[in-house]
Design a protein around this motif. Sequence first.
Motif, mmCIF file in Angstrom:
data_model
loop_
_atom_site.group_PDB
_atom_site.id
_atom_site.type_symbol
_atom_site.label_atom_id
_atom_site.label_comp_id
_atom_site.label_asym_id
_atom_site.label_seq_id
_atom_site.Cartn_x
_atom_site.Cartn_y
_atom_site.Cartn_z
ATOM 1 N N TRP A 156 -14.656 -13.905 -1.170
ATOM 2 C CA TRP A 156 -13.360 -14.586 -1.043
ATOM 3 C C TRP A 156 -13.271 -15.435 0.216
ATOM 4 O O TRP A 156 -12.702 -16.517 0.221
ATOM 5 N N TRP A 216 -11.363 -20.711 -3.384
ATOM 6 C CA TRP A 216 -11.162 -20.503 -4.806
ATOM 7 C C TRP A 216 -12.359 -20.928 -5.665
ATOM 8 O O TRP A 216 -13.292 -21.572 -5.217
ATOM 9 N N SER A 226 -10.913 -15.010 -4.529
ATOM 10 C CA SER A 226 -11.860 -15.382 -5.551
ATOM 11 C C SER A 226 -13.288 -15.091 -5.069
ATOM 12 O O SER A 226 -13.719 -15.602 -4.034
ATOM 13 N N LYS A 240 -6.796 -18.463 -8.954
ATOM 14 C CA LYS A 240 -7.942 -19.081 -8.285
ATOM 15 C C LYS A 240 -8.634 -20.151 -9.126
ATOM 16 O O LYS A 240 -9.369 -20.971 -8.581
#
Length: 503
Positions: free
Chosen positions: A126, A161, A97, A213
Amino acid sequence: MSATKYTIGLDYGTNSVRALIVNVANGREVASAVWNYTHGTQGVILSRDPNLARQHPADYVTGAETTIKNALAVAKRTVRGFSPDQIIGIGVDTTGSTPLPVDRHGHPLAFDRRLAKHPAAMAWLWKDHTGVTEAGEITELARKIRPQYLAKCGGTYSSEWFFSKILHCLRTSPEVFEAAYLWVECADWVPAMLTGTEEPDQLTVGVCAAGHKGMYNDAWGGYPDAEFLSQLDPKMGELRSRLRPAAHTIDRAVGGLTLEWAVRTGLPEGLPVAVGAMDAHLGGVGSGIAPGTLVKIIGTSACDMMVVPLGDKLADIPGLCGIVPGSILPGYYGLEAGQSAVGDIFNWFVNYIQPLGKKAGSHEALSATAARLAPGESGLLALDWNNGNRTVLVDQRLTGLLLGQTLYTTPAEIYRALIEATAFGALTIINRFEEYGIKVEQIVNCGGIAEKNPLVMQIYADVTGRPIKISRSGQTCALGAAIAGAVVAGGYANYADAQKAMT
């Protein structure tokens, strides 16, 4: 005879972006170009906080223009009679994410001169783990009042996330949170940028990032409800009303390439651009993923992808990064697992510890010496938690370990122990799949390490007790994106036909 048709796959990685031009008929890769991000350290904005990792979205824009133009130039030089008019579609994959805050018009806040250097206004990469505390709060609240949310994301919400990062921004950089009208995954923003659909009410959200996510699921009306988010913070509840009501699979186009981007790149205006997805998921598509096949994308980290037909009975599997209908292939559940660091661990040893100094070829030299060692010969044991554990423990606070060193321990012995650690991490994931009835019949590996380091692949085969296959393509994520471009352009009626021809 009609002209050959091609598609473009845009692949946004951790350090660079790649454009790949692919023959629609047979998957032949005719041209590619790579551009390294210019902001930060190898494209990543860092700080004294080891958990912080951001990117400047200006690199996403420049990267698309530069790589597409360069790839087209390569194709013109190497493919007889090639013309950009033969391109019929574009697909996009990115890391995730990786959300970025945008204003009312969908423009990244980092494009605002006043916030251009503010880390919180950039894309939250991420591997940004600054939201560990917030992830714990989300997990605890969901266990109390929305256990169904956790059931589909492995039982624990991660700091890697979507909502963990947004809540952390609200807590630590409220001025940026207040300036943001919406938060958009990179995988959704890039296709919107190319098609002029960045406006929040025009934005198309992909189910890949939203489901894995952002706890999105059609069964409970999309994203987590406002009541749930408001208990985290009332302002999170207010944000819920601005999130998109529906997420879509990759067999749909978000729009057509704008005139501006046609001029900037040399591509035809109106080219369909597919719904975006995360790199590993489209890497699965590019590796020919099918039921029973585990596709392992090995790079700085590792993602393990599997699919199960939607009609099959499927248990909720603890520790996974999500079970999401349609997230990899339409008509299938997409199952994601992974390791938070693989190549990053090897690079830490070679480039940070520098056991052989700064000379090039250290990976190759260490691999050659490590290959002469018998398993267990050194007595070293290592854990692959240097960047936390993604699956099955879902705890980014965990750290790596090296045990059994003596005064005679050599760099090659350590290097082999690190490889073995990541191999046993891979086996742990396989065991978790099979424990819940998902049979791993074959493994297909892809990514730079899979191609370049046969020692790593041999150790993985030995540890997992399975033959290891290497994907034909060295650019499977970009190839998967190109396949998405082919499907939305009408080159194939479905993904099964496209994969059969192009992978």
